[in-house]
Design a protein around this motif. Structure first.
Motif, short mmCIF file in Angstrom:
data_model
loop_
_atom_site.label_atom_id
_atom_site.label_comp_id
_atom_site.label_asym_id
_atom_site.label_seq_id
_atom_site.Cartn_x
_atom_site.Cartn_y
_atom_site.Cartn_z
N PRO A 82 65.79 -13.03 -125.22
CA PRO A 82 66.32 -13.45 -126.50
C PRO A 82 64.94 -13.46 -127.67
CG PRO A 82 66.29 -15.23 -125.41
CD PRO A 82 65.77 -14.29 -124.37
N GLY A 83 63.97 -13.20 -127.29
CA GLY A 83 62.66 -13.20 -128.18
C GLY A 83 61.47 -12.35 -127.50
N SER A 84 60.84 -11.97 -128.46
CA SER A 84 59.63 -11.14 -127.77
C SER A 84 58.26 -11.81 -127.67
CB SER A 84 59.28 -9.99 -128.92
OG SER A 84 58.64 -10.47 -130.39
N THR A 85 58.29 -12.97 -127.81
CA THR A 85 56.97 -14.07 -127.33
C THR A 85 57.37 -14.66 -126.00
OG1 THR A 85 56.16 -13.80 -129.42
CG2 THR A 85 55.24 -15.53 -128.24
N VAL A 86 56.55 -14.67 -125.09
CA VAL A 86 56.81 -15.47 -123.79
C VAL A 86 55.48 -16.29 -123.38
CG1 VAL A 86 58.55 -13.82 -122.97
CG2 VAL A 86 56.07 -13.54 -122.33
N VAL A 87 55.86 -17.25 -122.74
CA VAL A 87 54.79 -18.29 -122.32
C VAL A 87 55.37 -18.80 -121.05
CG1 VAL A 87 55.46 -20.47 -123.83
CG2 VAL A 87 52.97 -19.96 -123.03
N ALA A 88 54.34 -19.28 -120.10
CA ALA A 88 54.70 -19.95 -118.97
C ALA A 88 54.64 -21.70 -119.60
CB ALA A 88 53.46 -19.82 -117.83
N GLY A 89 55.52 -22.43 -119.05
CA GLY A 89 55.64 -23.89 -119.77
C GLY A 89 56.30 -24.66 -118.90
N TYR A 90 55.94 -26.06 -118.91
CA TYR A 90 56.61 -27.19 -118.26
C TYR A 90 57.95 -27.18 -118.47
CZ TYR A 90 57.65 -31.91 -116.93
OH TYR A 90 58.36 -33.13 -116.25
N ASP A 91 58.98 -27.31 -117.75
CA ASP A 91 60.51 -27.21 -117.66
C ASP A 91 60.99 -28.66 -117.24
OD1 ASP A 91 63.04 -26.78 -118.03
OD2 ASP A 91 63.06 -25.01 -116.45
N ASP A 92 61.26 -29.29 -118.01
CA ASP A 92 62.02 -30.77 -117.37
C ASP A 92 63.26 -30.85 -117.64
OD1 ASP A 92 62.18 -30.86 -120.15
OD2 ASP A 92 60.92 -32.69 -120.31
#
Length: 139
Positions: free
Chosen positions: A119-129
């Motif tokens: 749904p977007g073109s910028t991605v990142v690895a992030g903390y998912d709580d």
């Protein structure tokens, strides 16, 4: 590494080693302009890596499968967080949206496999709580 269930000869592979990002894609049309770039966007506060742009994503047509794999820094997890509480997140109009992801603790990578464009073109690895959030039922 190919996308499971797809012939590796049909998978286009893109890597941006300086930030530890890789995208594998099976699509009817993948333009020459498609690729990975280090993003100039500000990462979310719970980012575990630098954000990455999927360049020319809108020009990709007839996506069958896309796998986004990102290296993350486990030392950036909040205290007490599980090392498996990591997800690929996409920057959308509503903010950063975590995708269903798989964590490889040995390689410190997080991977999302999609059957459509994100749904977007910028991605990142992030903390998912998200698993830690509990919603009280309404009476």
């Amino acid at each position: 590494m190919a996308i499971p269930g797809y012939d590796s000869s049909n998978v286009a592979e893109y890597t941006l080693e300086q930030v530890g990002a890789r995208v594998d894609i099976v699509a009817g049309v993948v333009p020459d302009a498609f690729g990975l770039e280090k993003s100039a966007d500000e990462p979310p506060v719970d980012a575990l890596a630098d954000p990455v742009d999927l360049a020319a994503l809108d020009e990709v047509k007839a996506i069958e499968a896309m796998r986004i794999a990102l290296v993350y820094d486990p030392s950036r997890l909040p205290p007490g967080a599980s090392p498996t509480d990591v997800a690929v997140a996409v920057d959308t109009d509503e903010g950063w949206e975590p995708l269903e992801s798989t964590v490889d603790l040995e390689e410190t990578t997080v991977t999302a496999v999609l059957n459509d464009r994100p749904p977007g073109s910028t991605v990142v690895a992030g903390y998912d709580d998200r698993d830690d959030e509990s919603v009280e039922p309404a009476d």
